[in-house]
Design a protein around this motif. Sequence first.
Motif, PDB file in Angstrom:
ATOM      1  N   PRO A   1     -27.767  24.960 -13.760  1.00 19.99           N
ATOM      2  CA  PRO A   1     -26.954  26.161 -13.830  1.00 19.99           C
ATOM      3  C   PRO A   1     -27.304  27.322 -14.856  1.00 19.99           C
ATOM      4  O   PRO A   1     -27.168  28.282 -14.597  1.00 19.99           O
ATOM      5  N   VAL A   2     -27.867  26.507 -15.789  1.00 13.38           N
ATOM      6  CA  VAL A   2     -28.187  27.694 -17.102  1.00 13.38           C
ATOM      7  C   VAL A   2     -29.428  28.360 -16.870  1.00 13.38           C
ATOM      8  O   VAL A   2     -29.506  29.481 -17.245  1.00 13.38           O
ATOM      9  N   ARG A   3     -30.156  27.948 -16.026  1.00 12.84           N
ATOM     10  CA  ARG A   3     -31.256  28.493 -15.518  1.00 12.84           C
ATOM     11  C   ARG A   3     -31.167  29.626 -14.534  1.00 12.84           C
ATOM     12  O   ARG A   3     -31.668  30.470 -14.356  1.00 12.84           O
ATOM     13  N   ALA A   4     -29.934  29.363 -13.941  1.00 11.25           N
ATOM     14  CA  ALA A   4     -29.605  30.133 -12.695  1.00 11.25           C
ATOM     15  C   ALA A   4     -28.682  31.297 -12.998  1.00 11.25           C
ATOM     16  O   ALA A   4     -28.735  32.190 -12.341  1.00 11.25           O
ATOM     17  N   VAL A   5     -27.809  31.287 -14.222  1.00 14.38           N
ATOM     18  CA  VAL A   5     -26.980  32.223 -14.511  1.00 14.38           C
ATOM     19  C   VAL A   5     -27.586  33.742 -14.892  1.00 14.38           C
ATOM     20  O   VAL A   5     -26.927  34.641 -14.425  1.00 14.38           O
ATOM     21  N   GLY A   6     -28.759  33.718 -15.368  1.00 19.15           N
ATOM     22  CA  GLY A   6     -29.371  34.962 -15.384  1.00 19.15           C
ATOM     23  C   GLY A   6     -29.570  35.712 -14.374  1.00 19.15           C
ATOM     24  O   GLY A   6     -29.406  37.179 -14.113  1.00 19.15           O
ATOM     25  N   ASP A   7     -29.932  35.016 -13.311  1.00 19.64           N
ATOM     26  CA  ASP A   7     -30.202  35.762 -11.733  1.00 19.64           C
ATOM     27  C   ASP A   7     -28.818  36.183 -11.302  1.00 19.64           C
ATOM     28  O   ASP A   7     -28.649  37.303 -10.788  1.00 19.64           O
ATOM     29  N   ARG A   8     -27.599  35.233 -11.701  1.00 22.02           N
ATOM     30  CA  ARG A   8     -26.476  35.893 -11.180  1.00 22.02           C
ATOM     31  C   ARG A   8     -26.056  36.906 -11.785  1.00 22.02           C
ATOM     32  O   ARG A   8     -25.615  38.083 -11.186  1.00 22.02           O
ATOM     33  N   LEU A   9     -26.173  37.306 -13.149  1.00 24.00           N
ATOM     34  CA  LEU A   9     -25.847  38.359 -13.869  1.00 24.00           C
ATOM     35  C   LEU A   9     -26.451  39.517 -13.484  1.00 24.00           C
ATOM     36  O   LEU A   9     -26.123  40.672 -13.446  1.00 24.00           O
ATOM     37  N   VAL A  10     -27.921  39.532 -13.798  1.00 20.75           N
ATOM     38  CA  VAL A  10     -28.720  40.518 -13.669  1.00 20.75           C
ATOM     39  C   VAL A  10     -28.857  40.980 -12.049  1.00 20.75           C
ATOM     40  O   VAL A  10     -28.766  42.044 -11.541  1.00 20.75           O
ATOM     41  N   HIS A  11     -29.211  40.099 -11.139  1.00 18.58           N
ATOM     42  CA  HIS A  11     -29.782  40.367  -9.787  1.00 18.58           C
ATOM     43  C   HIS A  11     -28.332  40.405  -8.577  1.00 18.58           C
ATOM     44  O   HIS A  11     -28.609  40.950  -7.877  1.00 18.58           O
ATOM     45  N   GLU A  12     -27.647  39.538  -8.942  1.00 20.74           N
ATOM     46  CA  GLU A  12     -26.442  39.492  -7.923  1.00 20.74           C
ATOM     47  C   GLU A  12     -25.344  40.559  -8.460  1.00 20.74           C
ATOM     48  O   GLU A  12     -24.844  41.168  -7.650  1.00 20.74           O
ATOM     49  N   LEU A  13     -24.902  40.566  -9.730  1.00 18.54           N
ATOM     50  CA  LEU A  13     -23.921  41.531 -10.145  1.00 18.54           C
ATOM     51  C   LEU A  13     -24.671  42.714 -10.563  1.00 18.54           C
ATOM     52  O   LEU A  13     -23.720  43.704 -10.634  1.00 18.54           O
ATOM     53  N   GLY A  14     -25.867  42.782 -10.837  1.00 16.11           N
ATOM     54  CA  GLY A  14     -26.552  44.119 -11.217  1.00 16.11           C
ATOM     55  C   GLY A  14     -26.093  44.614 -12.538  1.00 16.11           C
ATOM     56  O   GLY A  14     -26.055  45.928 -12.912  1.00 16.11           O
ATOM     57  N   LEU A  15     -25.724  43.750 -13.632  1.00 21.53           N
ATOM     58  CA  LEU A  15     -25.537  44.104 -14.905  1.00 21.53           C
ATOM     59  C   LEU A  15     -26.761  44.560 -15.711  1.00 21.53           C
ATOM     60  O   LEU A  15     -27.845  43.958 -15.727  1.00 21.53           O
ATOM     61  N   ASP A  16     -26.549  45.370 -16.468  1.00 26.72           N
ATOM     62  CA  ASP A  16     -27.704  46.146 -17.414  1.00 26.72           C
ATOM     63  C   ASP A  16     -27.588  45.260 -18.727  1.00 26.72           C
ATOM     64  O   ASP A  16     -27.351  45.698 -19.651  1.00 26.72           O
ATOM     65  N   VAL A  17     -28.189  43.809 -18.393  1.00 21.06           N
ATOM     66  CA  VAL A  17     -28.325  43.055 -19.682  1.00 21.06           C
ATOM     67  C   VAL A  17     -29.458  42.366 -19.647  1.00 21.06           C
ATOM     68  O   VAL A  17     -30.168  42.226 -18.615  1.00 21.06           O
ATOM     69  N   LEU A  18     -29.667  41.849 -20.660  1.00 16.74           N
ATOM     70  CA  LEU A  18     -30.841  40.712 -21.073  1.00 16.74           C
ATOM     71  C   LEU A  18     -30.107  39.561 -20.922  1.00 16.74           C
ATOM     72  O   LEU A  18     -29.405  39.065 -21.976  1.00 16.74           O
ATOM     73  N   ALA A  19     -30.302  38.512 -19.926  1.00 16.69           N
ATOM     74  CA  ALA A  19     -29.547  37.315 -19.952  1.00 16.69           C
ATOM     75  C   ALA A  19     -30.602  36.137 -19.786  1.00 16.69           C
ATOM     76  O   ALA A  19     -31.432  36.296 -19.021  1.00 16.69           O
ATOM     77  N   GLY A  20     -30.373  35.201 -20.529  1.00 15.94           N
ATOM     78  CA  GLY A  20     -30.916  34.008 -20.525  1.00 15.94           C
ATOM     79  C   GLY A  20     -30.463  32.802 -20.683  1.00 15.94           C
ATOM     80  O   GLY A  20     -29.433  32.524 -21.178  1.00 15.94           O
ATOM     81  N   GLY A  21     -31.129  31.468 -20.348  1.00 21.62           N
ATOM     82  CA  GLY A  21     -30.635  30.300 -20.660  1.00 21.62           C
ATOM     83  C   GLY A  21     -31.532  29.217 -20.869  1.00 21.62           C
ATOM     84  O   GLY A  21     -32.661  29.359 -20.436  1.00 21.62           O
ATOM     85  N   THR A  22     -31.386  28.397 -21.804  1.00 23.39           N
ATOM     86  CA  THR A  22     -32.254  26.985 -22.301  1.00 23.39           C
ATOM     87  C   THR A  22     -31.619  26.141 -22.460  1.00 23.39           C
ATOM     88  O   THR A  22     -30.542  26.176 -23.065  1.00 23.39           O
ATOM     89  N   SER A  23     -32.398  24.768 -22.268  1.00 22.44           N
ATOM     90  CA  SER A  23     -31.864  23.594 -23.042  1.00 22.44           C
ATOM     91  C   SER A  23     -32.584  23.388 -24.022  1.00 22.44           C
ATOM     92  O   SER A  23     -33.768  23.526 -24.274  1.00 22.44           O
ATOM     93  N   TYR A  24     -31.738  22.852 -25.197  1.00 24.73           N
ATOM     94  CA  TYR A  24     -32.594  22.660 -26.554  1.00 24.73           C
ATOM     95  C   TYR A  24     -33.848  21.943 -26.545  1.00 24.73           C
ATOM     96  O   TYR A  24     -34.780  22.232 -27.020  1.00 24.73           O
ATOM     97  N   TRP A  25     -33.885  20.772 -25.737  1.00 23.42           N
ATOM     98  CA  TRP A  25     -34.897  20.020 -25.532  1.00 23.42           C
ATOM     99  C   TRP A  25     -36.363  20.698 -24.896  1.00 23.42           C
ATOM    100  O   TRP A  25     -37.408  20.696 -25.049  1.00 23.42           O
ATOM    101  N   THR A  26     -35.993  21.578 -23.910  1.00 22.61           N
ATOM    102  CA  THR A  26     -36.981  22.587 -23.435  1.00 22.61           C
ATOM    103  C   THR A  26     -37.592  23.538 -24.205  1.00 22.61           C
ATOM    104  O   THR A  26     -38.616  23.709 -24.232  1.00 22.61           O
ATOM    105  N   CYS A  27     -36.652  24.321 -24.710  1.00 25.36           N
ATOM    106  CA  CYS A  27     -37.072  25.289 -25.933  1.00 25.36           C
ATOM    107  C   CYS A  27     -37.628  24.588 -26.989  1.00 25.36           C
ATOM    108  O   CYS A  27     -38.624  25.259 -27.400  1.00 25.36           O
ATOM    109  N   ALA A  28     -37.582  23.663 -27.487  1.00 18.19           N
ATOM    110  CA  ALA A  28     -37.958  22.966 -28.653  1.00 18.19           C
ATOM    111  C   ALA A  28     -39.155  21.814 -28.206  1.00 18.19           C
ATOM    112  O   ALA A  28     -39.326  20.848 -29.164  1.00 18.19           O
TER     113      ALA A  28
END
Length: 253
Positions: free
Chosen positions: A120-147
Motif C-alpha cells: 500500500p505504501v507504494r500505491a498511495v501516490g497513485d491514489r493521490l495523484v492519478h485517482e484524486l488528481g491532487l497537485d502534489v508530489l507523493a511518494g512512499g518507501t520502506s526503509y530497507w528498500t530505500c537504504a
Amino acid sequence: MPRFDELTRDDLRRLAPEATVLIPLGSIEQHGPHLPVCVDTAVVSHLVDRAAQLAAEQIPVVVTPTLPFGFANHHLAFGGTISIDLPVYLDVLTSIGRSLAVDGFRRILFINGHGGNDAPVRAVGDRLVHELGLDVLAGGTSYWTCAADALRDLDLDVGPVPGHAGGFETSCLMALRPDLVRTDRLPAPEQQLQPLAEVAMPGAAVRRAGVWEASDGRTDDSSRATPEIGERALAAIATRLAEFVIQFHHAAR
C-alpha cells in the motif's frame, strides 16, 4: 525540526507550501517470544526522526506522528497483533495524504517500517495523484528498500535484513530500547533459517499459505544480535533516508 502535532494551524499553514511532510508508518504485531509488539513502530519512528534532523539542515521538513497500526493479518494467529485490513489500510493512507494536501502540503512522503505495509505504501501516490488528481508530489518507501545499498555495504552478518523478530530487529531494539528486549526469552540458536526466510526473494513479494505458522512467526534466531550492530544499522539507514528525503524534496521543482 518541526513536529506536526506540536505546531498550531497557523504554523502549519505557513510551513506547508515549502516543506516536505514525512509520515512514518509502523505496526503493532507479535515479534516472537523476546521482543515487544511495538518493534516496527519504534524503529521507523526513530529512523524518521533521525533522518529528518539531518535533512532539516538543508530543506524544510515536518514530521507527523507515526501511524502505529498497519496491515498485519499474517501475524494474527500468534496473538499480540492489531491489524487493519489491506483495502482499508490503503484508504487510511489515502485519507492522510488527502488531508495533508488540503492543509497545503505539496510534498508528501510516507516512510514505512513494516513488511505488510509495503504494497500500500507504494500505491498511495497513485491514489493521490492519478485517482484524486491532487497537485502534489507523493511518494512512499520502506526503509530497507530505500537504504538497501547502505545495508549491503555494512555486511552485518546477523541474519536476514530486515527479517522478522530475528538478529537484525533484535539488534535494533537492543540499541534503541534495551529495557524492552527479553534476553531471558531469546530463542535458542538455530542452524538453519526459519521457513519464512526461505521464501523471501529480493525484489518480489512471495506468499505461501502456512509459512508463518511453520516459522513460529520469526525468520531467524537472535544469537548474533548486539546493540553495536543495531546502532551501526540505524545510523546508516538514517543517513540514507535523509539523502532520499532531500532528493525527494528537490524533485518537486
